[in-house]
Design a protein around this motif. Structure first.
Motif, PDB file in Angstrom:
ATOM      1  N   LEU A  73       0.862  -1.170   0.000  1.00 16.47           N
ATOM      2  CA  LEU A  73       0.000   0.000   0.000  1.00 16.47           C
ATOM      3  C   LEU A  73       0.905   1.230   0.000  1.00 16.47           C
ATOM      4  N   ARG A  74       0.838   1.997  -1.063  1.00 15.21           N
ATOM      5  CA  ARG A  74       1.701   3.180  -1.164  1.00 15.21           C
ATOM      6  C   ARG A  74       0.824   4.431  -1.114  1.00 15.21           C
ATOM      7  N   PHE A  75       1.264   5.355  -0.263  1.00 13.45           N
ATOM      8  CA  PHE A  75       0.546   6.598  -0.047  1.00 13.45           C
ATOM      9  C   PHE A  75       1.425   7.744  -0.540  1.00 13.45           C
ATOM     10  N   ASN A  76       1.025   8.404  -1.621  1.00 14.74           N
ATOM     11  CA  ASN A  76       1.794   9.520  -2.159  1.00 14.74           C
ATOM     12  C   ASN A  76       1.462  10.773  -1.357  1.00 14.74           C
ATOM     13  N   TRP A 101      14.936   8.198  -8.359  1.00 10.17           N
ATOM     14  CA  TRP A 101      13.641   8.612  -8.900  1.00 10.17           C
ATOM     15  C   TRP A 101      12.724   9.264  -7.861  1.00 10.17           C
ATOM     16  N   GLY A 102      13.182   9.385  -6.594  1.00 16.51           N
ATOM     17  CA  GLY A 102      12.340  10.035  -5.597  1.00 16.51           C
ATOM     18  C   GLY A 102      12.592   9.523  -4.194  1.00 16.51           C
ATOM     19  N   ILE A 103      11.872  10.090  -3.249  1.00 16.03           N
ATOM     20  CA  ILE A 103      12.005   9.728  -1.831  1.00 16.03           C
ATOM     21  C   ILE A 103      10.828   8.850  -1.439  1.00 16.03           C
ATOM     22  N   THR A 104      11.132   7.773  -0.713  1.00 23.75           N
ATOM     23  CA  THR A 104      10.096   6.908  -0.164  1.00 23.75           C
ATOM     24  C   THR A 104      10.382   6.684   1.315  1.00 23.75           C
ATOM     25  N   ALA A 105       9.415   6.123   1.990  1.00 22.57           N
ATOM     26  CA  ALA A 105       9.580   5.684   3.374  1.00 22.57           C
ATOM     27  C   ALA A 105       8.810   4.382   3.518  1.00 22.57           C
ATOM     28  N   GLU A 106       9.485   3.356   3.991  1.00 23.83           N
ATOM     29  CA  GLU A 106       8.901   2.014   4.097  1.00 23.83           C
ATOM     30  C   GLU A 106       8.511   1.728   5.537  1.00 23.83           C
ATOM     31  N   SER A 122       7.464  13.800  -7.874  1.00 21.18           N
ATOM     32  CA  SER A 122       8.209  13.095  -8.920  1.00 21.18           C
ATOM     33  C   SER A 122       7.503  11.838  -9.413  1.00 21.18           C
ATOM     34  N   PHE A 123       6.299  11.591  -8.943  1.00 21.74           N
ATOM     35  CA  PHE A 123       5.568  10.379  -9.348  1.00 21.74           C
ATOM     36  C   PHE A 123       5.268  10.434 -10.840  1.00 21.74           C
ATOM     37  N   GLY A 124       5.627   9.379 -11.536  1.00 20.53           N
ATOM     38  CA  GLY A 124       5.355   9.279 -12.958  1.00 20.53           C
ATOM     39  C   GLY A 124       6.430   9.856 -13.855  1.00 20.53           C
ATOM     40  N   GLU A 125       7.483  10.366 -13.261  1.00 16.22           N
ATOM     41  CA  GLU A 125       8.561  10.924 -14.073  1.00 16.22           C
ATOM     42  C   GLU A 125       9.481   9.830 -14.568  1.00 16.22           C
TER      43      GLU A 125
END
Length: 125
Positions: A73-76, A101-106, A122-125
């Motif tokens: 489950l990813r929350f932008n 491609w961007g910053i995430t946190a798991e 940056s989503f979709g870039e």
């Protein structure tokens, strides 16, 4: 086929803890709940998609690996670092990751299901 509504059903072993997690820690809006002899569920709004939490799953302490939990489950969000700090105040530990491609946190829910934050810019870039 014309899809009218899309949703995800998440079966959980620790139903009450998972409901609390998605409601209180992630602050998802509860759409409705059912608690009868036939069914027990809580349905959350995910920005037009629903997340239905039900009993019947299997938990894994420390988090499930992708082989056991192939979905995430990813929350932008606009600001991953601020969201990580907010989650920490609510008792959720998230591991920040900087990628090309961007910053995430798991992080994981109480059953060990995989969750993540991602910067929306940056989503979709």
């Amino acid at each position: 086929m014309q899809i009218e509504k899309f949703g995800i059903i998440l079966n959980t072993e620790h139903y009450a803890a998972c409901v609390s997690f998605y409601r209180d820690a992630l602050q998802l809006e509860v759409l409705f709940e059912k608690d009868t002899e036939e069914e027990r569920l809580t349905c959350f709004d995910l920005g037009g998609v629903y997340l239905m939490v039900e009993p019947g799953g299997r938990a894994s302490a420390g988090g499930k690996p992708p082989a056991d939990c192939p979905s995430k489950l990813r929350f932008n969000v606009a600001d991953v670092e601020a969201a990580v700090a907010e989650l920490a105040r609510r008792g959720v530990r998230a591991e920040l990751r900087r990628r090309p491609w961007g910053i995430t946190a798991e992080f994981h829910d109480p059953d060990g299901n995989r969750c993540a934050l991602r910067e929306v810019a940056s989503f979709g870039e």
